[in-house]
Design a protein around this motif. Structure first.
Motif, PDB file in Angstrom:
ATOM      1  N   PRO A   1      44.073  36.248  51.761  1.00 58.22           N
ATOM      2  CA  PRO A   1      43.822  36.489  50.326  1.00 58.22           C
ATOM      3  C   PRO A   1      43.847  35.226  49.474  1.00 58.22           C
ATOM      4  CG  PRO A   1      45.377  38.104  51.207  1.00 58.22           C
ATOM      5  CD  PRO A   1      45.191  37.069  52.274  1.00 58.22           C
ATOM      6  N   ALA A   2      44.608  34.205  49.873  1.00 55.61           N
ATOM      7  CA  ALA A   2      44.696  32.996  49.041  1.00 55.61           C
ATOM      8  C   ALA A   2      43.344  32.331  48.878  1.00 55.61           C
ATOM      9  CB  ALA A   2      45.699  32.015  49.655  1.00 55.61           C
ATOM     10  N   THR A   3      42.548  32.309  49.935  1.00 55.67           N
ATOM     11  CA  THR A   3      41.228  31.682  49.858  1.00 55.67           C
ATOM     12  C   THR A   3      40.324  32.440  48.898  1.00 55.67           C
ATOM     13  OG1 THR A   3      41.463  30.869  52.118  1.00 55.67           O
ATOM     14  CG2 THR A   3      39.235  30.961  51.227  1.00 55.67           C
ATOM     15  N   ALA A   4      40.375  33.768  48.974  1.00 58.94           N
ATOM     16  CA  ALA A   4      39.547  34.586  48.085  1.00 58.94           C
ATOM     17  C   ALA A   4      40.017  34.465  46.639  1.00 58.94           C
ATOM     18  CB  ALA A   4      39.581  36.040  48.545  1.00 58.94           C
ATOM     19  N   ARG A   5      41.328  34.407  46.447  1.00 50.38           N
ATOM     20  CA  ARG A   5      41.856  34.285  45.092  1.00 50.38           C
ATOM     21  C   ARG A   5      41.411  32.977  44.444  1.00 50.38           C
ATOM     22  NH1 ARG A   5      43.412  36.934  40.626  1.00 50.38           N
ATOM     23  NH2 ARG A   5      45.008  35.818  39.460  1.00 50.38           N
ATOM     24  N   ARG A   6      41.522  31.879  45.192  1.00 53.02           N
ATOM     25  CA  ARG A   6      41.099  30.593  44.641  1.00 53.02           C
ATOM     26  C   ARG A   6      39.604  30.622  44.324  1.00 53.02           C
ATOM     27  NH1 ARG A   6      41.975  27.006  48.805  1.00 53.02           N
ATOM     28  NH2 ARG A   6      39.825  27.476  49.324  1.00 53.02           N
ATOM     29  N   TYR A   7      38.810  31.255  45.200  1.00 55.43           N
ATOM     30  CA  TYR A   7      37.380  31.377  44.925  1.00 55.43           C
ATOM     31  C   TYR A   7      37.150  32.081  43.591  1.00 55.43           C
ATOM     32  CZ  TYR A   7      32.655  33.169  45.007  1.00 55.43           C
ATOM     33  OH  TYR A   7      31.365  33.492  44.646  1.00 55.43           O
ATOM     34  N   LYS A   8      37.920  33.098  43.354  1.00 52.26           N
ATOM     35  CA  LYS A   8      37.760  33.904  42.146  1.00 52.26           C
ATOM     36  C   LYS A   8      38.046  33.100  40.875  1.00 52.26           C
ATOM     37  CE  LYS A   8      39.082  38.673  41.060  1.00 52.26           C
ATOM     38  NZ  LYS A   8      39.875  39.808  41.594  1.00 52.26           N
ATOM     39  N   LEU A   9      38.870  32.054  41.016  1.00 49.88           N
ATOM     40  CA  LEU A   9      39.254  31.243  39.862  1.00 49.88           C
ATOM     41  C   LEU A   9      38.372  30.018  39.664  1.00 49.88           C
ATOM     42  CD1 LEU A   9      43.148  31.213  40.355  1.00 49.88           C
ATOM     43  CD2 LEU A   9      41.831  32.651  38.776  1.00 49.88           C
ATOM     44  N   ASN A  10      37.412  29.777  40.552  1.00 50.58           N
ATOM     45  CA  ASN A  10      36.670  28.507  40.485  1.00 50.58           C
ATOM     46  C   ASN A  10      35.880  28.386  39.189  1.00 50.58           C
ATOM     47  OD1 ASN A  10      33.516  28.497  40.987  1.00 50.58           O
ATOM     48  ND2 ASN A  10      34.309  30.184  42.260  1.00 50.58           N
ATOM     49  N   THR A  11      35.791  27.173  38.695  1.00 48.69           N
ATOM     50  CA  THR A  11      35.208  26.924  37.376  1.00 48.69           C
ATOM     51  C   THR A  11      33.686  27.003  37.365  1.00 48.69           C
ATOM     52  OG1 THR A  11      35.274  24.539  37.829  1.00 48.69           O
ATOM     53  CG2 THR A  11      37.141  25.494  36.647  1.00 48.69           C
TER      54      THR A  11
ATOM     55  N   ASN B   1      42.205  21.500  39.127  1.00 48.35           N
ATOM     56  CA  ASN B   1      42.841  21.882  37.854  1.00 48.35           C
ATOM     57  C   ASN B   1      42.623  23.355  37.506  1.00 48.35           C
ATOM     58  OD1 ASN B   1      43.694  19.145  37.289  1.00 48.35           O
ATOM     59  ND2 ASN B   1      41.560  18.713  36.763  1.00 48.35           N
ATOM     60  N   LEU B   2      42.714  24.216  38.514  1.00 49.00           N
ATOM     61  CA  LEU B   2      42.523  25.643  38.264  1.00 49.00           C
ATOM     62  C   LEU B   2      43.749  26.236  37.582  1.00 49.00           C
ATOM     63  CD1 LEU B   2      40.862  26.871  41.592  1.00 49.00           C
ATOM     64  CD2 LEU B   2      39.755  26.115  39.486  1.00 49.00           C
ATOM     65  N   ASN B   3      43.512  27.249  36.754  1.00 48.47           N
ATOM     66  CA  ASN B   3      44.604  27.984  36.122  1.00 48.47           C
ATOM     67  C   ASN B   3      45.086  29.042  37.108  1.00 48.47           C
ATOM     68  OD1 ASN B   3      46.391  29.372  34.535  1.00 48.47           O
ATOM     69  ND2 ASN B   3      44.871  30.102  33.053  1.00 48.47           N
ATOM     70  N   LYS B   4      46.003  28.635  37.984  1.00 46.28           N
ATOM     71  CA  LYS B   4      46.417  29.516  39.075  1.00 46.28           C
ATOM     72  C   LYS B   4      47.291  30.667  38.606  1.00 46.28           C
ATOM     73  CE  LYS B   4      45.998  25.666  42.270  1.00 46.28           C
ATOM     74  NZ  LYS B   4      46.668  24.699  43.168  1.00 46.28           N
ATOM     75  N   SER B   5      47.781  30.616  37.379  1.00 43.42           N
ATOM     76  CA  SER B   5      48.607  31.707  36.868  1.00 43.42           C
ATOM     77  C   SER B   5      47.771  32.817  36.236  1.00 43.42           C
ATOM     78  CB  SER B   5      49.602  31.172  35.835  1.00 43.42           C
ATOM     79  OG  SER B   5      48.904  30.647  34.708  1.00 43.42           O
ATOM     80  N   LYS B   6      46.486  32.585  36.111  1.00 42.78           N
ATOM     81  CA  LYS B   6      45.609  33.560  35.465  1.00 42.78           C
ATOM     82  C   LYS B   6      45.493  34.826  36.299  1.00 42.78           C
ATOM     83  CE  LYS B   6      40.808  34.128  33.903  1.00 42.78           C
ATOM     84  NZ  LYS B   6      39.470  33.492  33.884  1.00 42.78           N
ATOM     85  N   THR B   7      45.714  35.963  35.665  1.00 41.33           N
ATOM     86  CA  THR B   7      45.587  37.252  36.345  1.00 41.33           C
ATOM     87  C   THR B   7      44.216  37.841  36.056  1.00 41.33           C
ATOM     88  OG1 THR B   7      47.950  37.679  36.197  1.00 41.33           O
ATOM     89  CG2 THR B   7      46.524  39.582  36.557  1.00 41.33           C
ATOM     90  N   ASP B   8      43.513  38.195  37.108  1.00 40.85           N
ATOM     91  CA  ASP B   8      42.170  38.762  36.949  1.00 40.85           C
ATOM     92  C   ASP B   8      41.911  39.685  38.124  1.00 40.85           C
ATOM     93  OD1 ASP B   8      39.529  39.391  36.625  1.00 40.85           O
ATOM     94  OD2 ASP B   8      38.753  37.390  37.025  1.00 40.85           O
TER      95      ASP B   8
END
Length: 742
Positions: free
Chosen positions: A648-658, A343-350
């Motif tokens: 990059p997708a793997t790193a991006r998802r890591y960055k969003l982890n709760t 349930n990650l907020n994948k649209s979040k820009t950071d």
């Protein structure tokens, strides 16, 4: 003595992980499982992806490094005297060292009607097996732990030694034991009175029907499906046909365990096909469904880009369904998936730390430096995308991962293959170089070629798109990036001294002019980073621009001497370093953490680690064949400021982890790996030889003479300006190609 050694080492494992907080509470969002609870994690033989399956190390480590609710799984076998033991294979020679003790013990028995040759537990009593040790049963995994003594464990040991939150007993080959007047049914009924057994599974209908109603109501009976074409021994039906009659299965079981390809089938060329309805069908029949065959170091669908966490999420967090549990050799990864990545907020820009910098675009998924690779990097959430600049024969700067076209294009199969040469100032292998061909030569006659750094492991990248995408000039790249959600771009410049001296062309000037023409010198929305391994290149950029400059240390070093730090500070704003300079490896085990990151950051230099890849073969064992664990080790463990990655997708998802900012409440499975921990628990005789000390980066390593002067060559005559010694090398290469030595 042997038993005490195991205890002491297991104790050391616990100590290594002390201070790590308990797992985070599952968020309240509803799961699409039958019960609505989070999927169960079942550790097959413990943490068998690293340690021998069903060994004390494997079971203990599974509980330490995974979710606190992790269930321990045991494949039950019977000994001659009716003792139930945990062994991953019916043939003991595949998973123990029994041939060392009973050389004449090789026998042939019928196992489900098939003649099977090997060493079998039914030929030995518990005492006779007391000296036998478990070993790694998957030959592609490290055997270095095998030198420790791992006694075969009884089922009762799983409960008494590990205080497991749950126990899963799997029973197969019931008919084999009946040949020896042994009853698996009686054993399971007996042991379930002494041990709390949470799950009992079997691929044999007759066995489950015999125990149904005779074990605790809290024990779940699970029918295990084997390959669809395999015949179930008691009904004589194929498992594929039985899948169509789940109402029958419900009469003797509360759940089913299926190979994962029952749910997500793959095509013959290993791409995902549409998911089946088996999860919904099971749930409609009132059956829980568990998926099997998960292992981070096995081949899985190319759609997951060698990212095991992505594969788990496709089974539990896809918006359509969730399995009720997963059976895995690496329980840490589904722990991450369930605890921190749903349930990650994948649209979040950071665009904050860690900064994600692409390596030749998303070059793990598409050919490097193509329009497809760059678009994928943007779509996947890279903060910065990169262009390694090379020069064509007609003086056009292009984005190409290597100056040698043999690396990532089809030039070897083109009419230009005859132009191969060895240019020692660049590299010591034959090549056709970008400056040998015009831009038109390249775009009209060559195709991109996806990189395959681990082809020796048969780990190809996205073969359907092996030659997809279009080459890009630097000007094309700059036009592409202008309106993208990026914090910046990175331009890499190499071989500038060679190009200036031999080709009389100024690469620095060429890049500056391209950036000016694209308007990058007059904007602040996206920062421009220039990377090079050559201090002379960065010095010249510093003299002429205000761009951010990154010095790339392209050698393995343990630290930076004050003289090197002072030198770097004069021309660079940041540094990129190899992963081995942070966590040195010895035979794929990390040994320790160097001081390099700390020294550079204390000098005011942000640090970026390169090049991260998802393939398990690229990672030390300490990262559990899990690209997310690798990123976590560098970010949370070493404290790097960013990562340079093919994926990059793997790193991006890591960055969003709760679980990213939980501090002391970070769950154990998200604690960064401790470098050297696994190496410490290898028995001394099995440890690899000590490595030679790594060097220190010194000021003399950094210092370079200024770039030689170069005038911008007229494009048509650029390649003709090569000095005579290079032309001789070209001629020699062509001669050897035509007249090979005998």
């Amino acid at each position: 003595m042997r038993g005490s050694h195991v205890c002491s080492v297991v104790s050391s494992l616990v100590l290594l992980w002390l201070g790590v907080a308990a797992a985070a509470t599952q968020k309240a969002s509803s799961w699409k499982t039958l019960s609505g609870n989070a999927p169960a994690i079942i550790a097959k033989g413990g943490f068998s992806g690293i340690f021998p399956d069903s060994s004390e190390f494997a079971y203990q480590f599974a509980l330490i490094a995974s979710s606190p609710g992790t269930v321990l799984y045991c494949d039950v076998r019977l000994t001659k005297d009716g003792l139930g033991i945990c062994l991953p294979d019916i043939k003991m020679d595949n998973c123990t060292n029994i041939p060392d003790f009973y050389q004449q013990g090789r026998k042939s028995y019928l196992v489900n009607g098939v003649s099977t040759v090997g060493w079998f537990s039914v030929d030995y009593n518990g005492t006779e097996l007391g000296q036998v040790s478990l070993k790694q049963s998957i030959f592609s995994r490290t055997p270095r732990f095998d030198r420790s003594f791992f006694p075969i464990l009884a089922v009762e040991d799983i409960a008494s030694k590990f205080k497991a939150p749950g126990i899963w007993l799997n029973v197969q080959h019931d008919s084999l034991y009946s040949q020896f007047n042994l009853s698996m049914t009686n054993y399971i009924l007996s042991v379930s009175k002494r041990v709390i057994v949470d799950y009992i599974s079997s691929p044999e209908v007759s066995f489950l029907t015999k125990v149904s109603g005779r074990v605790s109501n809290n024990t779940k009976l699970v029918f295990r499906f084997l390959d669809e074409s395999t015949i179930e021994p008691s009904t004589k039906q194929t498992y594929g046909s039985m899948l169509k009659n789940l109402t029958f299965v419900k009469t003797f079981a509360s759940g089913i365990l299926v190979p994962k390809n029952y749910i997500w089938p793959v095509s013959p060329d290993n791409y995902l096909e549409p998911h089946t309805s088996v999860v919904d069908d099971a749930h409609k029949a009132g059956l829980e469904i568990y998926a099997a065959d998960f292992a981070n170091d096995f081949m899985f669908s190319y759609n997951h880009s060698y990212d095991p966490l992505a594969e788990y999420l496709s089974f539990i967090d896809n918006g359509a369904f969730s399995v009720d549990g997963v059976l895995t050799d690496f329980p840490v990864t589904p722990s991450e998936a369930i605890g921190c990545f749903t349930n990650l907020n994948k649209s979040k820009t950071d665009h904050g730390k860690p900064l994600i910098i692409s390596h030749n675009g998303a070059s793990g998924d598409y050919p490097a430096c193509t329009d497809l690779a760059y678009q994928k990097a943007v779509d996947d959430g890279a903060d910065v995308i990169d262009c390694p600049v090379q020069l064509t024969k007609d003086g056009i700067p292009i984005c190409m991962s290597s100056i040698n076209l043999m690396d990532d294009t089809t030039v070897a199969k083109s009419q230009f293959a005859s132009q191969t040469a060895v240019i020692k100032d660049i590299e010591s292998v034959l090549g056709v170089f970008t400056f040998n061909l015009t831009w038109d030569d390249i775009v009209k006659n060559l195709r991109p070629k996806i990189s395959t750094p681990f082809s020796s492991f048969k780990l190809d990248r996205n073969p359907r798109y092996r030659n997809a995408g279009n080459f890009m000039r630097l000007s094309d790249f700059l036009d592409f990036t202008k309106d993208k959600d990026l914090s910046g771009i990175m331009i890499s410049v190499e071989h500038a001294a060679f190009v200036a001296e031999e080709l009389e062309f100024d690469m620095v000037d060429s890049v500056i002019k391209a950036l000016d023409a694209a308007g990058y010198s007059n904007q602040t929305a996206q920062k421009v980073m220039i990377q090079s391994t050559n201090s002379s290149v960065l010095v010249k950029f510093k003299q002429q621009t205000k761009y951010d400059l990154m010095y790339m240390i392209n050698e393995e070093v343990k630290d930076a001497a004050p003289s090197s730090l002072a030198a770097i500070k004069k021309f660079a704003d940041a540094v990129s370093v190899e992963g081995n300079s942070i966590f040195p490896e010895n035979r794929h085990f990390t040994t320790y953490q160097t001081n390099l990151v700390e020294s550079l950051q204390n000098a005011g230099l942000p640090v970026y680690v390169y090049t991260l890849m998802n393939e398990f073969a690229s990672q030390p064992y300490d990262f559990f064949s899990d690209a997310t664990a690798q990123i976590n080790a560098y970010v949370q463990g070493a404290g790097v400021n960013g990562v340079i990655t093919d994926f990059p997708a793997t790193a991006r998802r890591y960055k969003l982890n709760t679980c990213m900012h939980m501090g002391n409440n970070t769950p154990s499975f998200m604690a960064p790996a401790h470098p050297g921990d696994l190496m410490q628990i290898i028995s001394k005789p099995a440890q690899p030889p000590a490595m030679a000390p790594m060097p220190l980066l010194t000021g003399s390593d950094v210092a370079e003479p200024p770039l030689p002067p170069a005038r911008t060559a007229q494009a048509p005559s650029l390649a003709s300006r090569m000095q005579p010694h290079i032309a001789i090398l070209v001629t020699l290469a062509m001669l050897f190609a035509c007249h090979p030595l005998v």
